[in-house]
Design a protein around this motif. Structure first.
Motif, PDB file in Angstrom:
ATOM      1  N   LEU A 179      13.772  13.321  -0.805  1.00  0.00           N
ATOM      2  CA  LEU A 179      12.926  12.701   0.218  1.00  0.00           C
ATOM      3  C   LEU A 179      12.722  11.218  -0.065  1.00  0.00           C
ATOM      4  O   LEU A 179      12.822  10.381   0.848  1.00  0.00           O
ATOM      5  CB  LEU A 179      11.579  13.413   0.291  1.00  0.00           C
ATOM      6  N   LEU A 180      12.456  10.875  -1.308  1.00  0.00           N
ATOM      7  CA  LEU A 180      12.226   9.473  -1.658  1.00  0.00           C
ATOM      8  C   LEU A 180      13.485   8.636  -1.455  1.00  0.00           C
ATOM      9  O   LEU A 180      13.403   7.473  -1.025  1.00  0.00           O
ATOM     10  CB  LEU A 180      11.727   9.362  -3.098  1.00  0.00           C
ATOM     11  N   LEU A 181      14.639   9.202  -1.774  1.00  0.00           N
ATOM     12  CA  LEU A 181      15.892   8.491  -1.498  1.00  0.00           C
ATOM     13  C   LEU A 181      16.037   8.207  -0.012  1.00  0.00           C
ATOM     14  O   LEU A 181      16.427   7.102   0.392  1.00  0.00           O
ATOM     15  CB  LEU A 181      17.078   9.315  -1.992  1.00  0.00           C
ATOM     16  N   LEU A 182      15.712   9.175   0.815  1.00  0.00           N
ATOM     17  CA  LEU A 182      15.805   9.001   2.262  1.00  0.00           C
ATOM     18  C   LEU A 182      14.839   7.927   2.746  1.00  0.00           C
ATOM     19  O   LEU A 182      15.208   7.071   3.567  1.00  0.00           O
ATOM     20  CB  LEU A 182      15.505  10.337   2.945  1.00  0.00           C
ATOM     21  N   GLY A 184       8.400   2.014  -1.120  1.00  0.00           N
ATOM     22  CA  GLY A 184       7.430   1.242  -0.353  1.00  0.00           C
ATOM     23  C   GLY A 184       8.084   0.207   0.539  1.00  0.00           C
ATOM     24  O   GLY A 184       7.656  -0.009   1.679  1.00  0.00           O
ATOM     25  N   ALA A 185       9.140  -0.424   0.028  1.00  0.00           N
ATOM     26  CA  ALA A 185       9.878  -1.399   0.842  1.00  0.00           C
ATOM     27  C   ALA A 185      10.516  -0.711   2.044  1.00  0.00           C
ATOM     28  O   ALA A 185      10.550  -1.271   3.144  1.00  0.00           O
ATOM     29  CB  ALA A 185      10.940  -2.081  -0.005  1.00  0.00           C
ATOM     30  N   GLY A 186      11.018   0.511   1.824  1.00  0.00           N
ATOM     31  CA  GLY A 186      11.601   1.258   2.939  1.00  0.00           C
ATOM     32  C   GLY A 186      10.565   1.649   3.970  1.00  0.00           C
ATOM     33  O   GLY A 186      10.760   1.460   5.177  1.00  0.00           O
ATOM     34  N   LEU A 187       9.428   2.180   3.513  1.00  0.00           N
ATOM     35  CA  LEU A 187       8.371   2.575   4.438  1.00  0.00           C
ATOM     36  C   LEU A 187       7.800   1.368   5.172  1.00  0.00           C
ATOM     37  O   LEU A 187       7.483   1.442   6.368  1.00  0.00           O
ATOM     38  CB  LEU A 187       7.262   3.307   3.684  1.00  0.00           C
ATOM     39  N   GLY A 188       7.658   0.250   4.454  1.00  0.00           N
ATOM     40  CA  GLY A 188       7.082  -0.943   5.064  1.00  0.00           C
ATOM     41  C   GLY A 188       7.951  -1.558   6.144  1.00  0.00           C
ATOM     42  O   GLY A 188       7.464  -2.331   6.975  1.00  0.00           O
ATOM     43  N   SER A 189       9.225  -1.224   6.138  1.00  0.00           N
ATOM     44  CA  SER A 189      10.121  -1.768   7.157  1.00  0.00           C
ATOM     45  C   SER A 189      10.111  -0.935   8.434  1.00  0.00           C
ATOM     46  O   SER A 189      10.712  -1.317   9.437  1.00  0.00           O
ATOM     47  CB  SER A 189      11.553  -1.833   6.609  1.00  0.00           C
ATOM     48  N   LEU A 190       9.419   0.201   8.404  1.00  0.00           N
ATOM     49  CA  LEU A 190       9.312   1.055   9.585  1.00  0.00           C
ATOM     50  C   LEU A 190       8.085   0.670  10.408  1.00  0.00           C
ATOM     51  O   LEU A 190       7.218  -0.087   9.958  1.00  0.00           O
ATOM     52  CB  LEU A 190       9.205   2.527   9.162  1.00  0.00           C
ATOM     53  N   ALA A 241       8.924   3.457  -6.892  1.00  0.00           N
ATOM     54  CA  ALA A 241       7.905   3.453  -5.838  1.00  0.00           C
ATOM     55  C   ALA A 241       7.977   2.179  -5.011  1.00  0.00           C
ATOM     56  O   ALA A 241       7.760   2.210  -3.795  1.00  0.00           O
ATOM     57  CB  ALA A 241       6.514   3.609  -6.462  1.00  0.00           C
ATOM     58  N   LEU A 242       8.282   1.070  -5.651  1.00  0.00           N
ATOM     59  CA  LEU A 242       8.446  -0.192  -4.910  1.00  0.00           C
ATOM     60  C   LEU A 242       9.576  -0.092  -3.899  1.00  0.00           C
ATOM     61  O   LEU A 242       9.462  -0.581  -2.765  1.00  0.00           O
ATOM     62  CB  LEU A 242       8.736  -1.339  -5.879  1.00  0.00           C
ATOM     63  N   LEU A 243      10.658   0.526  -4.285  1.00  0.00           N
ATOM     64  CA  LEU A 243      11.806   0.668  -3.397  1.00  0.00           C
ATOM     65  C   LEU A 243      11.448   1.536  -2.195  1.00  0.00           C
ATOM     66  O   LEU A 243      11.791   1.212  -1.047  1.00  0.00           O
ATOM     67  CB  LEU A 243      12.981   1.263  -4.166  1.00  0.00           C
ATOM     68  N   ILE A 288       0.829  -1.208   0.000  1.00  0.00           N
ATOM     69  CA  ILE A 288       0.000   0.000   0.000  1.00  0.00           C
ATOM     70  C   ILE A 288       0.863   1.257   0.000  1.00  0.00           C
ATOM     71  O   ILE A 288       0.525   2.260  -0.632  1.00  0.00           O
ATOM     72  CB  ILE A 288      -0.980  -0.002   1.201  1.00  0.00           C
ATOM     73  N   ALA A 289       2.026   1.193   0.671  1.00  0.00           N
ATOM     74  CA  ALA A 289       2.929   2.350   0.667  1.00  0.00           C
ATOM     75  C   ALA A 289       3.470   2.605  -0.734  1.00  0.00           C
ATOM     76  O   ALA A 289       3.518   3.759  -1.196  1.00  0.00           O
ATOM     77  CB  ALA A 289       4.073   2.130   1.646  1.00  0.00           C
ATOM     78  N   ALA A 290       3.877   1.551  -1.432  1.00  0.00           N
ATOM     79  CA  ALA A 290       4.389   1.701  -2.801  1.00  0.00           C
ATOM     80  C   ALA A 290       3.318   2.269  -3.715  1.00  0.00           C
ATOM     81  O   ALA A 290       3.580   3.158  -4.542  1.00  0.00           O
ATOM     82  CB  ALA A 290       4.885   0.360  -3.329  1.00  0.00           C
ATOM     83  N   GLY A 291       2.086   1.765  -3.576  1.00  0.00           N
ATOM     84  CA  GLY A 291       1.000   2.262  -4.409  1.00  0.00           C
ATOM     85  C   GLY A 291       0.698   3.729  -4.155  1.00  0.00           C
ATOM     86  O   GLY A 291       0.490   4.504  -5.090  1.00  0.00           O
ATOM     87  N   LEU A 292       0.692   4.125  -2.885  1.00  0.00           N
ATOM     88  CA  LEU A 292       0.401   5.519  -2.555  1.00  0.00           C
ATOM     89  C   LEU A 292       1.521   6.438  -3.029  1.00  0.00           C
ATOM     90  O   LEU A 292       1.258   7.530  -3.560  1.00  0.00           O
ATOM     91  CB  LEU A 292       0.201   5.664  -1.050  1.00  0.00           C
ATOM     92  N   VAL A 293       2.768   6.032  -2.825  1.00  0.00           N
ATOM     93  CA  VAL A 293       3.887   6.856  -3.290  1.00  0.00           C
ATOM     94  C   VAL A 293       3.812   7.036  -4.805  1.00  0.00           C
ATOM     95  O   VAL A 293       3.964   8.150  -5.319  1.00  0.00           O
ATOM     96  CB  VAL A 293       5.234   6.220  -2.887  1.00  0.00           C
ATOM     97  N   PHE A 294       3.547   5.946  -5.510  1.00  0.00           N
ATOM     98  CA  PHE A 294       3.434   6.032  -6.972  1.00  0.00           C
ATOM     99  C   PHE A 294       2.309   6.987  -7.365  1.00  0.00           C
ATOM    100  O   PHE A 294       2.477   7.849  -8.233  1.00  0.00           O
ATOM    101  CB  PHE A 294       3.182   4.646  -7.560  1.00  0.00           C
ATOM    102  N   ALA A 295       1.150   6.844  -6.730  1.00  0.00           N
ATOM    103  CA  ALA A 295       0.001   7.671  -7.080  1.00  0.00           C
ATOM    104  C   ALA A 295       0.251   9.146  -6.822  1.00  0.00           C
ATOM    105  O   ALA A 295      -0.309  10.013  -7.509  1.00  0.00           O
ATOM    106  CB  ALA A 295      -1.228   7.214  -6.291  1.00  0.00           C
TER     107      ALA A 295
END
Length: 521
Positions: A288-291, A347-353, A343-345, A143-150
């Protein structure tokens, strides 16, 4: 799971008191496992709604720019004429032109209607991105990857573009999803479907096929885990099969490359980094996305993460390297297929938090993206294909120029386009497109139309005097802030116009000057 004696257990293991009846009778919520609840719990639903809102908002508002007008010129021809045109120019856009031709024949070519397929393509790409994120990294990452992409400004911007770029993004995201499914449960049918999806990407944009290098990394990761040689065989066969499928476009595209992309400059070392703000729409957003992506590198197992990193950066480097050859492909809009894996990358970062960080960090992405979202929905935003970098020309407001002509039009008026230097700007398509159907002055000095030539542009009449006619008034539309109407047309046309007409009115809008010429007494 057991329950107390006499206590019924609903689907999913939730207890309810005896005698209360089915859960659906309460009227408070859909039962667990119901289609509604499954839909509401789908990782792709909310990202898809966000993408739909941002792409459909003011969809018909921005003025068409000359790339979109080229599309309009082609898709309104017959199927046979489109195929003939593709042998001369734009073969790489052929699949898009043909698909849009059939769409336009059903719904018309209004700005909203003709852009709608691009908007829906970006929504579909959002769905694919969220589902791949779930399959690789789990629900939260999906869901994080999808939202970031959108939320990416370029997703909304090119979801409103009457060109093939949204369909490239959609088909590349779909191809990745089908690859993941093929790796989950390999089989001939799944590999064939994946092959077709890769071929579809090639028919929309050949440059995007460089994503196969990133896909190969994911295949190697799964092979290392399973030691199943059929994964290597299936992927290799699919990649080769896809290249065979797109050979006609490869062949014609190669022949037309000088005309199509001869103007694209070769990349510099400086350009390695500067293109990313154009891909995402904002330098601050890129940072921001890199971070936010950094925590993904700490996930275990790291194989899938490293594969997604490769999907982002290997094709980018390949395109940069190849562009030092005979033709350059290093243009941001040719690299939008990097958006889903990016966005997947993230999302993977956000999902690990921890979960409590997801909402504020997603809102931070939305806030940083907001200025670019605003700019990319502006009336003349579509011409700014290098945004946020400054544009080298003034955007042309065809709609405002057409409004001037429509307001002052009289039956018997004629039209002249001041295309002394280039017909690239497509004024002869843009002005009629925005004029009412009952205000279509005939165009003077046309030798052979673009449709008849199977090309994007018409040719000038060889004998302007014979093509002048006896119109009492002429509307002359010239690109730029032009002071002298007669200097904006070729010399032989000017020589015919000057003795017979005088300028009665001059008005300017963004990028265009409109003159009203009146025949001398």
């Amino acid at each position: 799971m057991t329950s107390a004696p006499g206590t019924p257990v609903t689907e999913g293991g939730n207890r309810r008191a005896p005698g209360t009846g089915p859960a659906t009778d309460t009227g408070t919520a859909p039962p667990a496992g119901s289609p509604v609840r499954k839909l509401l719990g789908a990782v792709w639903l909310w990202p898809a709604l966000v993408a739909a809102a941002l792409t459909l908002y003011n969809l018909g508002g921005p003025v068409m720019w000359h790339d979109e007008l080229a599309t309009i010129s082609v898709v309104n021809r017959s199927t046979g004429q489109i195929l003939a045109t593709l042998h001369n120019v734009d073969a790489v856009h052929g699949a898009y032109y043909l698909s849009l031709h059939f769409w336009v024949s059903l719904v018309g070519d209004s700005p909203f209607a003709i852009r709608f397929p691009s908007a829906m393509a970006m929504v579909a790409a959002t769905v694919c991105t969220a589902v791949v994120g779930k399959k690789l990294f789990g629900d939260r990452s999906g869901i994080a990857a999808g939202l970031v992409f959108a939320l990416l400004p370029t997703v909304a911007r090119y979801g409103q573009e009457t060109r093939s770029y949204a369909l490239v993004v959609m088909s590349s995201a779909l191809a990745l999803l089908l690859l993941v499914r093929a790796l989950e449960r390999p089989g001939p049918l799944r590999w064939v479907v994946y092959t077709l999806s890769v071929g579809l990407v090639g028919y929309f944009n050949l440059v995007a096929l460089t994503f196969l290098a990133g896909h190969a990394l994911l295949v190697l990761v799964r092979f290392r885990e399973t030691r199943a040689r059929r994964l290597l065989v299936g992927f290799t066969a699919s990649a080769v099969g896809a290249v065979v499928l797109v050979y006609p476009v490869l062949h014609l595209g190669g022949e037309q490359s000088k005309r199509q992309i001869g103007w694209v400059p070769k990349p510099t070392v400086h350009g390695l980094a500067t293109i990313w703000p154009q891909i995402f729409g904002s330098l601050l957003l890129v940072l921001l996305l890199l971070l936010l992506a950094l925590p993904a590198l700490l996930r275990k197992p790291r194989g899938e993460v490293l594969a997604v990193v490769g999907m982002v950066f290997i094709p980018w480097l390949l395109v940069w390297g190849v562009s030092h050859g005979s033709s350059s492909y290093y243009l941001s809009k040719y690299l939008f297929f990097l958006l889903p894996p990016s966005a997947l990358l993230v999302g993977a970062g956000l999902g690990s938090l921890r979960t409590r960080y997801l909402v504020p960090l997603t809102l931070a992405v939305a806030a940083v993206a907001a200025p670019a979202q605003r700019d990319m929905h502006a009336p003349l935003s579509h011409a700014e294909y290098t945004y946020p970098d400054p544009l080298w020309f003034t955007p042309l407001d065809y709609r405002a120029a057409a409004g001037i002509v429509a307001a002052g039009y009289r039956p018997g008026d004629g039209m002249v386009y001041g295309q002394k230097y280039s017909v690239w700007w497509e004024e002869s398509v843009g002005i009629p497109y925005y004029l009412p159907s009952d205000v279509q002055p005939p165009t003077l000095f046309v030798g052979e139309t673009a449709t008849r030539r199977n090309d994007l542009w018409f040719t000038f009449c060889k004998d302007p005097a014979a093509c002048l006619g006896d119109h009492p008034r002429l509307w002359l539309v010239a690109v730029g802030d032009v002071k002298d109407a007669f200097s904006s047309v070729p010399a032989n046309q000017s020589a015919v116009l000057r003795p017979h007409y005088t300028v009665q009115e001059r008005r300017t809008v963004s990028g265009i000057t409109v003159f009203l010429l009146v025949r001398k007494a």
